[in-house]
Scaffold this active site. Structure first.
Site, PDB file in Angstrom:
ATOM      1  N   SER A 120      -0.310   4.504 -52.475  1.00  0.00           N
ATOM      2  CA  SER A 120      -0.134   5.883 -52.021  1.00  0.00           C
ATOM      3  C   SER A 120      -0.810   6.894 -52.936  1.00  0.00           C
ATOM      4  CB  SER A 120       1.351   6.229 -51.896  1.00  0.00           C
ATOM      5  OG  SER A 120       1.914   6.517 -53.146  1.00  0.00           O
ATOM      6  N   LYS A 157       4.707  10.066 -57.817  1.00  0.00           N
ATOM      7  CA  LYS A 157       4.305  11.029 -56.790  1.00  0.00           C
ATOM      8  C   LYS A 157       4.046  12.408 -57.395  1.00  0.00           C
ATOM      9  CE  LYS A 157       4.932   8.617 -52.889  1.00  0.00           C
ATOM     10  NZ  LYS A 157       5.002   7.305 -53.538  1.00  0.00           N
TER      11      LYS A 157
END
Length: 205
Positions: A120, A157
């Site tokens: 990701s 993230k």
């Protein structure tokens, strides 16, 4: 991004060290080529150029034997587990491994490292198998990358805080945002701020 030496570069460094110790002089590029079976001196020069870039040696211009290994201080960053750059997964507390690095590579004094799983964060150049280096702290600025513990699972993230919620966003459009709304934010804990990357030979390209 810090890049670790390849196995061949470590072998060349060992050869330079042993030749300098036993003969009192560094080997020439041709001697290095003969020792490792390189077909041309260009291969030797390419390795030496990368080794210099990684801070392993100095090349002294105008000297046939102008190769000098650097003696650099080393610190150890604890590798504390794996972190998902994808869907959150549990990161183990202690893998018992220490990652040796030069102290000038990463800012901060309280550092730890996590091995990346998932894709990701690939558009930020963070790939599966990479080692993410983190500065231990419990908050980061808007949009910075952090290791986040979410309901006992860890993920890497970007963090955003639009009104009334916390958004964990990757760097790959194939992965949706993780949105934590008011009343659930207590389940989110920042473990550290991302400060850099170490790429090993086994990491994805």
């Amino acid at each position: 991004m810090a890049s670790l030496p390849t196995e061949r570069q470590r072998q060349i460094a060992s050869f330079l060290r042993s030749e300098s110790r036993e003969r009192g002089i560094a080997p020439t590029q041709r001697e290095i080529a003969e020792r490792f079976g390189f077909a041309s001196l260009n291969s030797v020069r390419s390795h030496l150029r990368l080794m210099e870039k990684k801070g392993m040696l100095n090349r002294l211009p105008g000297k046939a034997r102008g190769l000098e290994l650097k003696k650099r201080p080393v610190i150890g960053i604890p590798l504390v587990g794996r972190i998902a750059a994808g869907h959150p997964r549990l990161a183990s507390e202690d893998e018992g491994e220490i990652v040796p690095v030069s102290p000038d590579l990463f800012p901060g004094s309280d550092l730890f490292a996590l091995r990346v799983k998932g894709e990701s964060m690939k558009d930020d150049g963070i790939l599966p198998g990479d080692i993410a280096v983190m500065a231990r702290q419990n908050d980061v600025a808007e949009g910075e990358i952090a290791a986040v513990l979410l309901d006992d699972e860890a993920t890497l993230k970007h963090i955003y805080r639009p009104r009334g919620k916390v958004v964990l966003r990757g760097a790959n459009p194939a992965f949706p945002d993780i949105v934590i709304r008011d009343g659930q934010s207590g389940s989110v804990r920042i473990l550290g701020k991302y400060v850099g990357l170490i790429r090993t030979q086994g990491a994805a390209r």
